[in-house]
Design a protein around this motif. Structure first.
Motif, mmCIF file in Angstrom:
data_model
loop_
_atom_site.group_PDB
_atom_site.id
_atom_site.type_symbol
_atom_site.label_atom_id
_atom_site.label_comp_id
_atom_site.label_asym_id
_atom_site.label_seq_id
_atom_site.Cartn_x
_atom_site.Cartn_y
_atom_site.Cartn_z
ATOM 1 N N ILE A 1 21.096 4.069 -44.309
ATOM 2 C CA ILE A 1 22.323 4.875 -44.416
ATOM 3 C C ILE A 1 23.578 3.630 -43.299
ATOM 4 O O ILE A 1 23.185 3.359 -42.040
ATOM 5 N N SER A 2 24.214 2.661 -44.470
ATOM 6 C CA SER A 2 25.503 2.349 -43.702
ATOM 7 C C SER A 2 26.893 2.572 -43.950
ATOM 8 O O SER A 2 27.492 1.751 -44.522
ATOM 9 N N GLY A 3 27.699 4.067 -44.355
ATOM 10 C CA GLY A 3 28.583 4.663 -44.957
ATOM 11 C C GLY A 3 28.728 5.755 -45.524
ATOM 12 O O GLY A 3 27.329 6.150 -45.372
ATOM 13 N N SER A 4 30.013 6.290 -44.982
ATOM 14 C CA SER A 4 30.193 7.548 -45.605
ATOM 15 C C SER A 4 29.184 8.147 -46.867
ATOM 16 O O SER A 4 29.286 9.278 -47.469
ATOM 17 N N TYR B 1 18.482 8.645 -37.330
ATOM 18 C CA TYR B 1 18.214 8.154 -35.991
ATOM 19 C C TYR B 1 19.810 7.370 -35.838
ATOM 20 O O TYR B 1 19.310 6.191 -37.151
ATOM 21 N N GLN B 2 20.203 7.115 -34.824
ATOM 22 C CA GLN B 2 21.744 6.141 -34.792
ATOM 23 C C GLN B 2 20.877 4.967 -33.653
ATOM 24 O O GLN B 2 20.274 5.395 -32.902
ATOM 25 N N ASN C 1 27.879 11.003 -36.717
ATOM 26 C CA ASN C 1 29.109 12.161 -38.825
ATOM 27 C C ASN C 1 28.163 11.461 -39.000
ATOM 28 O O ASN C 1 27.740 10.691 -39.829
ATOM 29 N N ALA C 2 26.685 12.562 -39.735
ATOM 30 C CA ALA C 2 26.198 12.486 -40.902
ATOM 31 C C ALA C 2 26.645 13.201 -41.735
ATOM 32 O O ALA C 2 27.166 14.912 -41.289
ATOM 33 N N TYR C 3 26.407 13.385 -43.330
ATOM 34 C CA TYR C 3 26.881 14.070 -44.199
ATOM 35 C C TYR C 3 25.805 14.069 -45.244
ATOM 36 O O TYR C 3 24.765 12.860 -45.483
ATOM 37 N N GLY C 4 25.367 15.320 -45.904
ATOM 38 C CA GLY C 4 24.354 15.445 -46.506
ATOM 39 C C GLY C 4 24.634 16.485 -47.867
ATOM 40 O O GLY C 4 26.016 17.264 -47.944
ATOM 41 N N SER D 1 17.268 17.557 -55.159
ATOM 42 C CA SER D 1 16.467 16.507 -54.176
ATOM 43 C C SER D 1 17.993 16.069 -53.440
ATOM 44 O O SER D 1 19.508 17.290 -53.012
ATOM 45 N N ALA D 2 18.261 15.595 -51.924
ATOM 46 C CA ALA D 2 19.507 15.344 -51.172
ATOM 47 C C ALA D 2 19.554 14.418 -50.692
ATOM 48 O O ALA D 2 18.455 12.945 -50.950
ATOM 49 N N ARG D 3 20.872 13.944 -50.788
ATOM 50 C CA ARG D 3 21.298 12.330 -50.549
ATOM 51 C C ARG D 3 22.249 12.889 -48.313
ATOM 52 O O ARG D 3 22.539 14.103 -48.291
ATOM 53 N N ALA D 4 22.516 11.579 -48.489
ATOM 54 C CA ALA D 4 22.795 11.680 -46.796
ATOM 55 C C ALA D 4 23.791 10.343 -47.473
ATOM 56 O O ALA D 4 23.876 8.962 -47.341
ATOM 57 N N GLY D 5 24.653 10.169 -45.613
ATOM 58 C CA GLY D 5 25.754 8.954 -45.274
ATOM 59 C C GLY D 5 26.380 9.598 -44.526
ATOM 60 O O GLY D 5 25.960 10.280 -42.837
ATOM 61 N N SER D 6 26.766 8.641 -43.559
ATOM 62 C CA SER D 6 27.248 8.489 -42.116
ATOM 63 C C SER D 6 27.670 7.800 -41.561
ATOM 64 O O SER D 6 28.560 6.687 -42.486
#
Length: 160
Positions: free
Chosen positions: A39-42, A71-72, A81-84, A132-137
């Motif tokens: 993940i490379s973006g919000s 894992y950063q 800062n992770a978003y889900g 389902s789950a999604r994520a961003g950071s």
């Protein structure tokens, strides 16, 4: 052991539970994914983490629990800062944020963190549902550290 058929109905014909039965766990389903996702973006991206459940009554609620490891990688002075978000089929039903801070700004190398989400959904359906789950950071993040760690999503049908 004989199967008891209430009011001489088949089990599949039962659409509601008797009074006083609410709150019991009726079924549990779990999905997992151990594939590493970058993940490379919000903007939120799929983690490949999902599970299907078919509620037994329209009054049922679905408790959704996720365990997501991030894992950063690399040296940074930024917090993670992770978003889900959780989705019911294609509809977002819950958003969450995880902020991982270190007391020692010089030690933010390869920092692991969790993005766990819990949500009680009321789908009002007896059709199969995919959660389902999604994520961003804000930072470059790998979700699932290696093949030995798994992201999980657990669905519990709760009698309504």
């Amino acid at each position: 052991m004989a199967i008891i058929k209430p009011n001489n109905n088949t089990i599949s014909a039962i659409t509601a539970l008797p009074a006083g039965v609410g709150g019991k766990v009726l079924q549990v389903v779990q999905g997992s994914n151990s594939t590493q996702v970058q993940i490379s973006g919000s903007s939120l991206q799929s983690l490949g983490l999902s599970a299907d459940i078919t509620p037994s009554a329209t009054s049922s609620k679905i408790l959704i629990l996720t365990s997501i490891i991030g894992y950063q990688r690399g040296e940074t002075t930024n917090d993670v800062n992770a978003y889900g978000s959780l989705l019911r089929d294609s509809t977002t039903i819950h958003n969450a944020q995880s902020i991982q801070r270190s007391q020692d700004y010089s030690s933010k190398h390869n920092m692991a963190f969790t993005l766990n989400m819990e949500y009680l959904d009321s789908p009002s359906s007896t059709s199969q549902i995919t959660y389902s789950a999604r994520a961003g950071s804000d930072n470059f993040v790998l979700f699932s550290i290696d093949g030995n760690s798994k992201q999980t999503i657990t669905l519990m049908e709760i009698a309504g």
